[in-house]
Design a protein around this motif. Sequence first.
Motif, short mmCIF file in Angstrom:
data_model
loop_
_atom_site.label_atom_id
_atom_site.label_comp_id
_atom_site.label_asym_id
_atom_site.label_seq_id
_atom_site.Cartn_x
_atom_site.Cartn_y
_atom_site.Cartn_z
N UNK A 1 0.83 -1.22 0.00
CA UNK A 1 0.00 0.00 0.00
C UNK A 1 0.87 1.27 0.00
N UNK A 2 2.15 1.12 -0.30
CA UNK A 2 3.06 2.26 -0.32
C UNK A 2 2.63 3.28 -1.37
N UNK A 3 2.70 4.54 -0.99
CA UNK A 3 2.40 5.63 -1.92
C UNK A 3 3.51 6.66 -1.82
N UNK A 4 3.52 7.61 -2.74
CA UNK A 4 4.59 8.61 -2.81
C UNK A 4 3.97 10.00 -2.91
N UNK A 5 4.66 10.96 -2.28
CA UNK A 5 4.21 12.35 -2.31
C UNK A 5 5.43 13.25 -2.44
N UNK A 6 5.21 14.50 -2.79
CA UNK A 6 6.33 15.43 -2.94
C UNK A 6 6.85 15.88 -1.59
N UNK A 7 8.16 16.08 -1.50
CA UNK A 7 8.76 16.71 -0.34
C UNK A 7 8.60 18.23 -0.47
N UNK A 8 9.03 18.97 0.54
CA UNK A 8 8.98 20.44 0.44
C UNK A 8 9.79 20.92 -0.75
N UNK A 9 10.95 20.27 -0.99
CA UNK A 9 11.78 20.64 -2.14
C UNK A 9 11.05 20.35 -3.44
N UNK A 10 10.38 19.21 -3.50
CA UNK A 10 9.62 18.87 -4.70
C UNK A 10 8.47 19.84 -4.94
N UNK A 11 7.80 20.26 -3.86
CA UNK A 11 6.71 21.23 -4.01
C UNK A 11 7.23 22.58 -4.49
N UNK A 12 8.42 22.97 -3.97
CA UNK A 12 8.99 24.24 -4.43
C UNK A 12 9.34 24.18 -5.91
N UNK A 13 9.89 23.04 -6.33
CA UNK A 13 10.21 22.88 -7.76
C UNK A 13 8.94 22.99 -8.60
#
Length: 350
Positions: free
Chosen positions: A331-343
């Motif tokens: 059930x693993x999922x992935x989300x953006x980190x703060x760095x990814x959101x800034x990009x």
Amino acid sequence: MVCTISNSSGGNVTYQPPYTITPAIVNLVAEISETIGRYTVLAEQKLAPRLRRENRIRTIQASLAIENNTLTLEQVTAVIEGKRVLGHPREIQEVLNAFATYEAMEGWNTGVEEDLLAAHALLMRGLVDETGRYRSGGVGIFRGEQLVHMAPPADRVPKLMADLLEWLENTAEHPLVAGCIFHYEFEFIHPFADGNGRMGRLWQTLILRNWKPLLAYLPVETVIRNRQEDYYRVLAVADSQADATPFVEFMLGALRDAVAEAVSTDQVTDQVTDQVAALIQAIGSGELGSNDLMQALDLSHRPTFRNNYLNPALEGAWIERTQPASPRSPTQRYRLTAQGRRWLQHHADK
């Protein structure tokens, strides 16, 4: 330690906080100033309004987290955006107060007592009885069961703060140094019944902002949050030595790293691979599992997905697992980190 120096005739001479300008301080100021020059150029080109807002939200979340507020960055963002958040009412109020206070910051003068008291009234509105005025009783700082600092008696606070604000208004020290010294002296005096930590960090940010306006959006609190134990340890060392110098060196180091991180983040925004960029854009503001991501990216070969998309994004800290303790969970999922959101924000603003 805060003290008043008297001349031989009994009159008071100008107050001078106890500190020494060491070679380390000189070198840090030079290094920060040079990096800020690069940061200013990059920020003027790239720091769009929404990214400035995100940095401010990061600042608020980190500053409140230091004071044991448990709301996540996502929850803080939602509160500020007026969305319904499941959380303790006091913590939600802390966020609303902090955002209003930072937004009002540019209208205040760092050396004016009325502005300091107005900031405290706004920052602590609805949280404590004594808002916008100095404490009426004694206060000690505890770490667990241990008393680590007993602040000066309440009847001395108005004079101590008047001396400190007068020094800040008239000092010839570099704003980087003056902000750190004020921060330490403020925490030593502990002028308010509550909110002293967040007020000290706010006022140092205001001092920096008055020197370089873009520094109002530099999330130095996130660096302090990551070094919280060292932050309190250095405060204690400075107390034991009756000298602000160790704290000044520590805070300048935190500022140097915050500016360097800001510059580095802006410089790498165009350095992600096309595959990682596509993955970041596919995730967006959501959370997706491997199969959903492969479908969104129109991929059918799992090794290609892992080697060229997923693993580089994880290694570059652009994304993170929702279940980091169970990396192979079905059930693993992935989300953006703060760095990814800034990009992602940066490219959305282009």
